[in-house]
Design an enzyme around this catalytic site. Structure first.
Site, PDB file in Angstrom:
ATOM      1  N   HIS A  13      13.644   4.199 -42.097  1.00 10.68           N
ATOM      2  CA  HIS A  13      14.539   3.248 -41.436  1.00 10.68           C
ATOM      3  C   HIS A  13      14.010   3.043 -40.030  1.00 10.68           C
ATOM      4  O   HIS A  13      13.701   4.008 -39.337  1.00 10.68           O
ATOM      5  CB  HIS A  13      15.969   3.787 -41.394  1.00 10.68           C
ATOM      6  CG  HIS A  13      16.962   2.718 -41.060  1.00 10.68           C
ATOM      7  ND1 HIS A  13      17.074   2.185 -39.798  1.00 10.68           N
ATOM      8  CD2 HIS A  13      17.860   2.059 -41.828  1.00 10.68           C
ATOM      9  CE1 HIS A  13      18.012   1.247 -39.813  1.00 10.68           C
ATOM     10  NE2 HIS A  13      18.500   1.156 -41.030  1.00 10.68           N
ATOM     11  N   HIS A  51      14.290   7.732 -44.607  1.00 17.94           N
ATOM     12  CA  HIS A  51      15.639   7.217 -44.873  1.00 17.94           C
ATOM     13  C   HIS A  51      16.007   7.159 -46.352  1.00 17.94           C
ATOM     14  O   HIS A  51      17.070   7.622 -46.747  1.00 17.94           O
ATOM     15  CB  HIS A  51      15.724   5.825 -44.252  1.00 17.94           C
ATOM     16  CG  HIS A  51      17.056   5.177 -44.371  1.00 17.94           C
ATOM     17  ND1 HIS A  51      18.203   5.751 -43.876  1.00 17.94           N
ATOM     18  CD2 HIS A  51      17.438   3.997 -44.932  1.00 17.94           C
ATOM     19  CE1 HIS A  51      19.233   4.943 -44.119  1.00 17.94           C
ATOM     20  NE2 HIS A  51      18.793   3.893 -44.776  1.00 17.94           N
ATOM     21  N   ARG A  94      12.890  -0.867 -51.170  1.00 12.73           N
ATOM     22  CA  ARG A  94      14.279  -1.218 -51.490  1.00 12.73           C
ATOM     23  C   ARG A  94      14.792  -2.304 -50.558  1.00 12.73           C
ATOM     24  O   ARG A  94      14.604  -2.230 -49.341  1.00 12.73           O
ATOM     25  CB  ARG A  94      15.154   0.023 -51.334  1.00 12.73           C
ATOM     26  CG  ARG A  94      16.628  -0.258 -51.447  1.00 12.73           C
ATOM     27  CD  ARG A  94      17.436   0.939 -50.991  1.00 12.73           C
ATOM     28  NE  ARG A  94      17.273   1.194 -49.579  1.00 12.73           N
ATOM     29  CZ  ARG A  94      18.271   1.488 -48.748  1.00 12.73           C
ATOM     30  NH1 ARG A  94      19.507   1.583 -49.193  1.00 12.73           N
ATOM     31  NH2 ARG A  94      18.049   1.723 -47.485  1.00 12.73           N
ATOM     32  N   GLU A 110      21.517  -8.717 -43.912  1.00 17.91           N
ATOM     33  CA  GLU A 110      20.607  -7.649 -43.466  1.00 17.91           C
ATOM     34  C   GLU A 110      19.174  -8.066 -43.750  1.00 17.91           C
ATOM     35  O   GLU A 110      18.924  -9.051 -44.472  1.00 17.91           O
ATOM     36  CB  GLU A 110      20.936  -6.342 -44.190  1.00 17.91           C
ATOM     37  CG  GLU A 110      22.285  -5.772 -43.780  1.00 17.91           C
ATOM     38  CD  GLU A 110      22.576  -4.404 -44.374  1.00 17.91           C
ATOM     39  OE1 GLU A 110      21.941  -4.043 -45.385  1.00 17.91           O
ATOM     40  OE2 GLU A 110      23.431  -3.706 -43.825  1.00 17.91           O
ATOM     41  N   ARG A 137      12.306  -3.892 -43.694  1.00 19.21           N
ATOM     42  CA  ARG A 137      12.254  -2.600 -43.009  1.00 19.21           C
ATOM     43  C   ARG A 137      10.873  -2.015 -42.822  1.00 19.21           C
ATOM     44  O   ARG A 137      10.567  -1.457 -41.780  1.00 19.21           O
ATOM     45  CB  ARG A 137      13.017  -1.577 -43.835  1.00 19.21           C
ATOM     46  CG  ARG A 137      14.437  -1.658 -43.620  1.00 19.21           C
ATOM     47  CD  ARG A 137      15.139  -0.616 -44.373  1.00 19.21           C
ATOM     48  NE  ARG A 137      16.544  -0.928 -44.145  1.00 19.21           N
ATOM     49  CZ  ARG A 137      17.546  -0.318 -44.705  1.00 19.21           C
ATOM     50  NH1 ARG A 137      17.310   0.651 -45.543  1.00 19.21           N
ATOM     51  NH2 ARG A 137      18.756  -0.668 -44.434  1.00 19.21           N
TER      52      ARG A 137
HETATM   53  C1  FAD Z   1      22.481   6.969 -42.649  1.00 19.21           C
HETATM   54  C2  FAD Z   1      22.395   6.244 -43.959  1.00 19.21           C
HETATM   55  C3  FAD Z   1      22.841   4.934 -44.041  1.00 19.21           C
HETATM   56  C4  FAD Z   1      22.763   4.248 -45.261  1.00 19.21           C
HETATM   57  N1  FAD Z   1      23.259   2.968 -45.338  1.00 19.21           N
HETATM   58  C5  FAD Z   1      23.275   2.346 -46.540  1.00 19.21           C
HETATM   59  C6  FAD Z   1      23.899   1.076 -46.688  1.00 19.21           C
HETATM   60  O1  FAD Z   1      24.458   0.533 -45.743  1.00 19.21           O
HETATM   61  N2  FAD Z   1      23.868   0.495 -47.908  1.00 19.21           N
HETATM   62  C7  FAD Z   1      23.281   1.081 -48.997  1.00 19.21           C
HETATM   63  O2  FAD Z   1      23.286   0.500 -50.089  1.00 19.21           O
HETATM   64  N3  FAD Z   1      22.693   2.287 -48.879  1.00 19.21           N
HETATM   65  C8  FAD Z   1      22.688   2.938 -47.696  1.00 19.21           C
HETATM   66  N4  FAD Z   1      22.113   4.167 -47.587  1.00 19.21           N
HETATM   67  C9  FAD Z   1      21.610   4.804 -48.808  1.00 19.21           C
HETATM   68  C10 FAD Z   1      22.784   5.263 -49.649  1.00 19.21           C
HETATM   69  O3  FAD Z   1      23.785   5.790 -48.806  1.00 19.21           O
HETATM   70  C11 FAD Z   1      22.365   6.330 -50.647  1.00 19.21           C
HETATM   71  O4  FAD Z   1      21.254   5.885 -51.380  1.00 19.21           O
HETATM   72  C12 FAD Z   1      23.493   6.613 -51.623  1.00 19.21           C
HETATM   73  O5  FAD Z   1      24.678   6.917 -50.930  1.00 19.21           O
HETATM   74  C13 FAD Z   1      23.099   7.769 -52.526  1.00 19.21           C
HETATM   75  O6  FAD Z   1      24.214   8.106 -53.292  1.00 19.21           O
HETATM   76  P1  FAD Z   1      24.080   9.301 -54.312  1.00 19.21           P
HETATM   77  O7  FAD Z   1      25.407   9.430 -54.954  1.00 19.21           O
HETATM   78  O8  FAD Z   1      22.899   9.097 -55.174  1.00 19.21           O
HETATM   79  O9  FAD Z   1      23.753  10.577 -53.397  1.00 19.21           O
HETATM   80  P2  FAD Z   1      24.536  11.220 -52.161  1.00 19.21           P
HETATM   81  O10 FAD Z   1      25.604  10.338 -51.659  1.00 19.21           O
HETATM   82  O11 FAD Z   1      23.534  11.701 -51.190  1.00 19.21           O
HETATM   83  O12 FAD Z   1      25.228  12.493 -52.804  1.00 19.21           O
HETATM   84  C14 FAD Z   1      24.434  13.578 -53.228  1.00 19.21           C
HETATM   85  C15 FAD Z   1      25.345  14.640 -53.790  1.00 19.21           C
HETATM   86  O13 FAD Z   1      24.559  15.582 -54.501  1.00 19.21           O
HETATM   87  C16 FAD Z   1      24.984  16.886 -54.159  1.00 19.21           C
HETATM   88  N5  FAD Z   1      23.856  17.781 -54.386  1.00 19.21           N
HETATM   89  C17 FAD Z   1      22.608  17.726 -53.869  1.00 19.21           C
HETATM   90  N6  FAD Z   1      21.864  18.730 -54.360  1.00 19.21           N
HETATM   91  C18 FAD Z   1      22.664  19.426 -55.200  1.00 19.21           C
HETATM   92  C19 FAD Z   1      22.469  20.566 -56.009  1.00 19.21           C
HETATM   93  N7  FAD Z   1      21.304  21.226 -56.057  1.00 19.21           N
HETATM   94  N8  FAD Z   1      23.518  21.016 -56.740  1.00 19.21           N
HETATM   95  C20 FAD Z   1      24.722  20.389 -56.709  1.00 19.21           C
HETATM   96  N9  FAD Z   1      24.947  19.285 -55.967  1.00 19.21           N
HETATM   97  C21 FAD Z   1      23.926  18.827 -55.225  1.00 19.21           C
HETATM   98  C22 FAD Z   1      25.417  16.795 -52.723  1.00 19.21           C
HETATM   99  O14 FAD Z   1      26.276  17.872 -52.415  1.00 19.21           O
HETATM  100  C23 FAD Z   1      26.108  15.442 -52.751  1.00 19.21           C
HETATM  101  O15 FAD Z   1      27.427  15.639 -53.219  1.00 19.21           O
HETATM  102  C24 FAD Z   1      22.187   4.864 -46.389  1.00 19.21           C
HETATM  103  C25 FAD Z   1      21.734   6.183 -46.297  1.00 19.21           C
HETATM  104  C26 FAD Z   1      21.840   6.875 -45.098  1.00 19.21           C
HETATM  105  C27 FAD Z   1      21.357   8.284 -45.018  1.00 19.21           C
END
Ligand code: FAD
Length: 530
Positions: A241, A348, A383, A116, A287
């Site tokens: 993005h 993004h 990032r 990537e 990016r």
């Molecule tokens: C379309 C897209 C494609 C991506 N592709 C990639 C990739 O290929 N590779 C990569 O490394 N990264 C990628 N990313 C980034 C990556 O997906 C995220 O940074 C990562 O998944 C974040 O994980 P997380 O567990 O921190 O949060 P999330 O997976 O967003 O989970 C957040 C959680 O918090 C909960 N939550 C939020 N607010 C509250 C609240 N007030 N009370 C209780 N619960 C709450 C939600 O319900 C959810 O369960 C991508 C992101 C997107 C949007």
């Protein structure tokens, strides 16, 4: 008699990769309750397409991955953190495999690695183009098998319960005793008490009008921690993005960067390739450079989008490698094997967040932050693609190991915690005000605090956001809370933090680009801390 509130060893807000991975590690030491704001799999994690970065091939080295991360971070990565994360990543990949996640393999040669933007080597492990969904479902399944883990849906953390509120005479920094949580179905606020509270609430793309993020990405954890007095860092570094599908009915659909890794090129409507004018890596440039170039070309041509062209590749290979993108685009009448895909940039990924150390510790005692909501020092000013899923696993692991050592020394605090006071608030009958302010903030941020910034526009945005915040606070104090209002209050605070950070940084670095200070300035070779 009223039942006493639940007491939990580890209260985790967030059911994405960070929260679930933490739970699977921490359940060896105590009971874990995971809160999800909506459904357990409504997360950014589910949407990740590209994959997860780690050195796994003999032709790659840790030093290469470290160097690529540092280069993308434009001088602001913390080298010790980068080294720790990169060298730990292969073990965390092994953990994911143990939890049942399958990554694509290349015959018997090992993983089918993708490349990537910004990576000097092929090092992205993936499950077709739906890696995040494979991880999300695999981890949820593993959590369901674990009797020490309980996932509760439709629970939105509102604010922390702090000992300072319960005992105003306390000296020193506050301690988190748990959280007030809105049950979004009954609209009641519940008290959860915990030995340790872990924020894993993900990113904040919804602060902007156009975003690749899911609807709940409103930066709740950052707002919660900030209101409690924790420091946040590097909020100006919001990554756009470059390639989201441009179609009136396609909401939040991202075209994975891996497609450019497989030879897709960015073009104008007339077929002219333009990225080679901006960077020697052409369409594979980092990016921020690609997003700015698209922004510039769209402004120059007055067009609403540019195009990503993969038609030169064998159609069967394209369908096999990108089944998700192929199917989704076809639903909108675009056959990506025959015609270029219309794309625009969109908000993004947030590199900044709650300031933490390598075990996720924040300024608030017993409060930890992991995943996208945290600012660990790994990403710096930008990032590197696919480093975020990796970061979430590494810091979730570190945090769980640290808390495993602490738990026997950490009792529940015996303080009398009062329930949430709804006051004499009444149900809002003017939800139109909330809807209007949502829209206004997101437009304001897109137009004034977007990919290319200027001091004048930032100041205008700051002035406007203050007025909106006053209005929102008045609404918050006068009406019974609901999810929409709470999220609005959070995006307003997030917007303010982003604007203040962007105004402070009088230079252009990484993803932060301002017309008034287009060059880097060594005086700003440091984190922006609020
Ligand atoms: C379309 C897209 C494609 C991506 N592709 C990639 C990739 O290929 N590779 C990569 O490394 N990264 C990628 N990313 C980034 C990556 O997906 C995220 O940074 C990562 O998944 C974040 O994980 P997380 O567990 O921190 O949060 P999330 O997976 O967003 O989970 C957040 C959680 O918090 C909960 N939550 C939020 N607010 C509250 C609240 N007030 N009370 C209780 N619960 C709450 C939600 O319900 C959810 O369960 C991508 C992101 C997107 C949007």
């Amino acid at each position: 008699m009223k039942a006493s509130p639940p007491r939990i060893d580890f209260l985790v807000a967030g059911s994405g990769i960070a929260g679930l991975f933490f739970a699977l590690k921490a359940s060896a030491f105590g009971k874990v309750t995971i809160l999800a704001k909506g459904k357990a799999d409504s997360t950014a994690t589910s949407m990740a397409q590209g994959g997860i970065a780690s050195v796994t091939s003999a032709s790659d080295t840790f030093e290469n991955h470290i160097q690529d991360t540092l280069t993308a971070g434009a001088g602001l990565c913390h080298r010790d953190i980068v080294e720790m994360a990169v060298t730990q990543a292969p073990d965390r990949i092994q953990d994911l495999i143990t939890y049942g996640i399958k990554f694509d393999r290349n015959g018997s040669d090992g993983f089918d690695l993708a490349r990537e933007g910004g990576h000097s080597q092929k090092r992205i492990l993936h499950s077709f183009d739906q890696t995040g969904n494979a991880i999300q479902q695999g981890l949820i399944h593993a959590c369901h098998q674990d009797p020490n883990i309980n996932i509760v849906e439709n629970q939105m953390a509102v604010d922390l319960i702090l000992d300072k509120k319960v005992n105003p005479n306390k000296i020193g920094s506050p301690t988190a005793l748990g959280a007030y949580v809105l049950d979004t179905q009954s609209n009641q606020v519940i008290t959860y008490l915990a030995r340790f509270t872990i924020l894993a609430t993900g990113g904040a793309g919804k602060v902007y009008l156009y975003t690749s993020n899911w609807d709940g990405a409103t930066g709740d954890g950052i707002a919660i921690a900030r209101r409690a007095g924790a420091r946040v860092a590097n909020m100006e570094f919001l990554q756009f993005h470059p390639t989201c599908l441009y179609h009136p009915h396609a909401r939040n659909f991202l075209i994975t960067e891996a497609m450019r890794g497989e030879g897709a090129t960015l073009k104008l409507e007339n077929g002219e390739e333009f990225m080679s004018k901006y960077h020697p890596l052409g369409s594979l440039a980092p990016r921020d450079i690609v997003a700015r170039a698209i922004d510039a070309e769209m402004k120059k041509t007055g067009k609403d989008c540019v195009f990503l062209d993969i038609t030169q590749k064998n159609p069967e290979e394209t369908r096999q490698r990108f089944p998700g993108v192929y199917d989704r685009c076809l639903k909108f009448g675009i056959d990506i094997t025959k015609q270029p895909i219309p794309v625009v940039p969109a908000a993004h990924y947030l590199c900044g967040g709650i300031l933490t150390d390598k075990v996720g510790r924040t300024d608030i005692s017993r409060l930890f932050a992991i995943g996208e909501t945290a600012c660990t020092g790994l990403h710096g000013a930008n990032r590197l693609a696919s480093n975020s899923l990796m970061e979430a696993t590494v810091f979730a692991h570190n945090c769980a190991q640290y808390l495993g050592e602490q738990i026997s020394k950490t009792d529940f605090l015996n303080l009398l915690v009062s329930d949430w006071d709804p006051g004499d608030t009444t149900n809002p009958d003017e939800m139109i005000v909330v809807a209007h302010n949502w829209d206004e903030i997101r437009r304001l941020m897109w137009n004034y605090v977007g990919i290319v910034r200027s001091t004048k526009r930032l100041e205008r945005a700051k002035h406007r956001i203050r007025v909106l915040q006053d209005e929102i606070n008045e609404y918050y104090l006068n009406y019974r809370v609901n999810r929409d209002l709470l999220e609005l209050r959070n995006i307003a605070l997030l917007a303010e933090l982003i604007i203040d950070s962007a105004l402070w940084r009088k230079e252009s670095r990484g993803i932060h680009y301002t017309l008034d200070y287009p060059e880097q300035n060594v005086a700003y070779l440091k984190d922006t801390i609020i």
